[in-house]
Design a protein around this motif. Sequence first.
Motif, PDB file in Angstrom:
ATOM      1  N   GLY A 155      27.116   9.349 -57.915  1.00 38.61           N
ATOM      2  CA  GLY A 155      27.964   9.589 -56.616  1.00 38.61           C
ATOM      3  C   GLY A 155      26.950   8.810 -55.481  1.00 38.61           C
ATOM      4  N   ASP A 156      25.742   8.630 -55.550  1.00 41.06           N
ATOM      5  CA  ASP A 156      24.842   8.401 -54.605  1.00 41.06           C
ATOM      6  C   ASP A 156      24.435   6.951 -54.947  1.00 41.06           C
ATOM      7  OD1 ASP A 156      25.078  10.493 -52.817  1.00 41.06           O
ATOM      8  OD2 ASP A 156      23.322  11.581 -53.967  1.00 41.06           O
ATOM      9  N   THR A 157      25.024   6.586 -55.987  1.00 35.82           N
ATOM     10  CA  THR A 157      24.517   5.142 -56.370  1.00 35.82           C
ATOM     11  C   THR A 157      25.079   4.068 -55.547  1.00 35.82           C
ATOM     12  OG1 THR A 157      24.599   5.533 -58.605  1.00 35.82           O
ATOM     13  CG2 THR A 157      24.271   3.343 -58.268  1.00 35.82           C
ATOM     14  N   SER A 158      24.190   3.035 -54.936  1.00 35.32           N
ATOM     15  CA  SER A 158      24.851   1.990 -54.098  1.00 35.32           C
ATOM     16  C   SER A 158      24.932   0.550 -55.097  1.00 35.32           C
ATOM     17  CB  SER A 158      23.871   1.623 -52.947  1.00 35.32           C
ATOM     18  OG  SER A 158      24.305   0.838 -52.291  1.00 35.32           O
ATOM     19  N   PHE A 159      26.514   0.409 -55.466  1.00 35.41           N
ATOM     20  CA  PHE A 159      26.706  -0.407 -56.215  1.00 35.41           C
ATOM     21  C   PHE A 159      26.315  -1.906 -55.672  1.00 35.41           C
ATOM     22  CE2 PHE A 159      28.625   2.924 -58.355  1.00 35.41           C
ATOM     23  CZ  PHE A 159      28.133   2.831 -59.540  1.00 35.41           C
ATOM     24  N   LEU A 160      26.606  -1.821 -54.305  1.00 31.64           N
ATOM     25  CA  LEU A 160      26.714  -3.361 -53.758  1.00 31.64           C
ATOM     26  C   LEU A 160      25.177  -3.395 -52.831  1.00 31.64           C
ATOM     27  CD1 LEU A 160      30.128  -3.876 -52.250  1.00 31.64           C
ATOM     28  CD2 LEU A 160      29.013  -5.087 -54.184  1.00 31.64           C
ATOM     29  N   GLY A 161      24.611  -2.336 -52.642  1.00 27.69           N
ATOM     30  CA  GLY A 161      23.180  -2.074 -51.713  1.00 27.69           C
ATOM     31  C   GLY A 161      22.003  -1.955 -52.689  1.00 27.69           C
ATOM     32  N   ASP A 162      22.128  -1.930 -53.826  1.00 29.77           N
ATOM     33  CA  ASP A 162      20.896  -1.902 -54.894  1.00 29.77           C
ATOM     34  C   ASP A 162      20.635  -3.068 -55.196  1.00 29.77           C
ATOM     35  OD1 ASP A 162      19.193  -1.521 -56.480  1.00 29.77           O
ATOM     36  OD2 ASP A 162      19.438   0.389 -57.320  1.00 29.77           O
ATOM     37  N   PRO A 163      19.494  -3.795 -54.757  1.00 29.68           N
ATOM     38  CA  PRO A 163      19.475  -5.284 -55.352  1.00 29.68           C
ATOM     39  C   PRO A 163      19.576  -5.425 -56.926  1.00 29.68           C
ATOM     40  CG  PRO A 163      17.689  -4.684 -54.021  1.00 29.68           C
ATOM     41  CD  PRO A 163      18.497  -3.387 -54.142  1.00 29.68           C
ATOM     42  N   SER A 164      19.399  -4.384 -57.723  1.00 24.43           N
ATOM     43  CA  SER A 164      19.321  -4.425 -59.310  1.00 24.43           C
ATOM     44  C   SER A 164      20.762  -4.351 -59.735  1.00 24.43           C
ATOM     45  CB  SER A 164      18.338  -3.629 -59.781  1.00 24.43           C
ATOM     46  OG  SER A 164      18.972  -2.130 -59.416  1.00 24.43           O
ATOM     47  N   LEU A 165      21.660  -3.889 -58.841  1.00 19.09           N
ATOM     48  CA  LEU A 165      23.031  -3.594 -59.309  1.00 19.09           C
ATOM     49  C   LEU A 165      24.046  -4.393 -58.819  1.00 19.09           C
ATOM     50  CD1 LEU A 165      23.220   0.396 -58.992  1.00 19.09           C
ATOM     51  CD2 LEU A 165      23.063  -0.993 -61.103  1.00 19.09           C
TER      52      LEU A 165
ATOM     53  N   GLY B  55      23.170 -10.916 -50.226  1.00 16.02           N
ATOM     54  CA  GLY B  55      21.976  -9.880 -50.299  1.00 16.02           C
ATOM     55  C   GLY B  55      22.696  -8.986 -51.356  1.00 16.02           C
ATOM     56  N   PRO B  56      21.866  -7.934 -51.500  1.00 19.00           N
ATOM     57  CA  PRO B  56      20.502  -7.487 -50.686  1.00 19.00           C
ATOM     58  C   PRO B  56      19.179  -8.213 -51.159  1.00 19.00           C
ATOM     59  CG  PRO B  56      21.268  -5.730 -52.341  1.00 19.00           C
ATOM     60  CD  PRO B  56      22.214  -6.601 -52.423  1.00 19.00           C
ATOM     61  N   ALA B  57      18.542  -8.733 -50.656  1.00 24.19           N
ATOM     62  CA  ALA B  57      17.332  -9.402 -50.882  1.00 24.19           C
ATOM     63  C   ALA B  57      17.593 -10.687 -51.807  1.00 24.19           C
ATOM     64  CB  ALA B  57      16.326  -8.528 -51.622  1.00 24.19           C
TER      65      ALA B  57
END
Lengths: 316, 265
Positions: free
Chosen positions: A164-174, A261-263
């Motif tokens: 539920g708290d996973t950021s699929f577009l905000g986490d550079p690895s995802l 992004g991100p990064a």
Amino acid sequence: MTTVADPGTAVRRPPGAAPPVWNRRRREALAGYAFVAPDLLGLMMFVGLPMVLSLGVSLFSADGFGGYTYVGLDNFRQMAEDTQLWQSVRVTLIYTLAFVPIGFVVSLGLALLVRDHFPGVGLVRTMFFLPHVISLVVVGIAWQFLLVDKQGAVATLLRPVGLGDTSFLGDPSLALGSLVAISIWFLMGYNMLILLGGLKDIPKEYEEAAGIDGATSWQKFRHVIWPLLRPTSFFVLVNSVVGSVTGLQAFDLVYVLTQGGPAGSTSSVVFYIYQQAFTFNNYGYAAALTTVVVGFLIAATGTMFGLTKGGRFDAG
Amino acid sequence: MPVRLRAIVGYVLAMVTVAPLVWLLVAVLRPADELFAVTLPSRLTLDNLLFVLTEVPIGRYMVNSAIVSVAVTVIALVLHSMAAYALARLRFPGRQVIFSMIVSTLLVSLPVILVPLFLVARELGLLDTYAGLILPAIFHAFGIFLLRQYYLTIPRELEEAADLDGCGYLRRWWQVVVPLSRPVLASLAVLFFLANWNAFLWPLTATRDPDLRVVQVGISTLQGQYGSAWNYVLAATVIAAVPTLVAFVLGQRRLVEAIKTSGLK
């Protein structure tokens, strides 16, 4: 050329007689040039000229106001030390290596699923194809909404399994993985249709014959369908590779969903070139990068034609 | 797989595929405070759509998109059909070379030539004009290629009959070849219209003037402007997708034909 007669004879021919051959030929040739000219000139102006021009502009440092300074090969030398460029090459490479095979397997699976009749099969095909009809901008906005952190539909649906708290577009690895998944969703119906066209061309009798010999479903697929589908599969794969590297999917989706992004984790090569030109006004450098991509395209096309002996995908 | 199992798997996957789009549609009709709810909406409202239609120049964006898409489609069909007819039927020196040149641009896509194309358009004074949105979008080898392949299959006799009547080449093309190729032209028309209605990258690059914004650029700027006001952004997005869906429903069969043929090169 014996058929070329003295132009004067045309005037002297008796009324009602057939026009001399040379005249007819010349008229046909003139009509041919006139019919082809608008398209040919347009292609030269808006496709050919830009390709040639990119090579010329790469040798200059060009600002946004039409000022050019000759810098020789500096733009090309700059590439070696441009870590962001190599990051974007890496992004495009990973994207291609993930999108092409997974997308192909998914599309082929769908094509096999909807090849033969069942009630409502037409509607099911249409539903698989539907995402492809929508523009990439709409697709990007829709998925951004669905993937909003914590409150989005995907987060809510995945909360029970702890995502539920996973950021699929905000986490550079995802983020890149999400981009691949959305691309597959967007393109699977299109490739399914092309593969379906290929499957329909395989005579049913072959499979039936294999069935009589006791072949299992897998054996029928492996030894009858797969070899006969080769030309279509090859086309879909080449198309997918070219699309991943240079297609609109590599720009529009990135622009709307993540802005690279991100990064820099989703900054594709074509998006990076766009940024260099239109965000940083480095037109010369962007042109040099374009030249490299055009070179890559020519090499890819050449290899493809070489491998397939002039585009005959079924040879060998 | 037995038919019944195949059918069930098909239905389930098809519903999963369109679920995101249905979700989007429902979200637009939800009251603003329920936007992220996963339950059924407590009531349906047109507020979001009405807000966008009255407060955002989405009508203007749609008109711009319609002008550009229709103009590109019509001009491209005429020019491609003429060129393809010449390349398939008329004999003239250099025909093969010209055809090869055209085919060699098949793999060149817009993102690749974007920067130099922008420079060309700037030199020609095409930036921030309708002509600048339309002209570069017309010329593409795919349509020429597809039409030529089709024209090669038209029996010569039909054309030669027209020849006896003393038709010029222009009339022969218009009165014999064009009517015979109506199905292909219709397929391409759907394809071109959709591609141009959905076009984003070139309009984004070639225009700065808000009055020339096409609908895809329009909704992407709303995304920045209304940031977290998702209900408005989504409403505009849905409105932008309506013509696409209408064109798809009307031309589905044609579109599918064009795509299947493209795989048979």
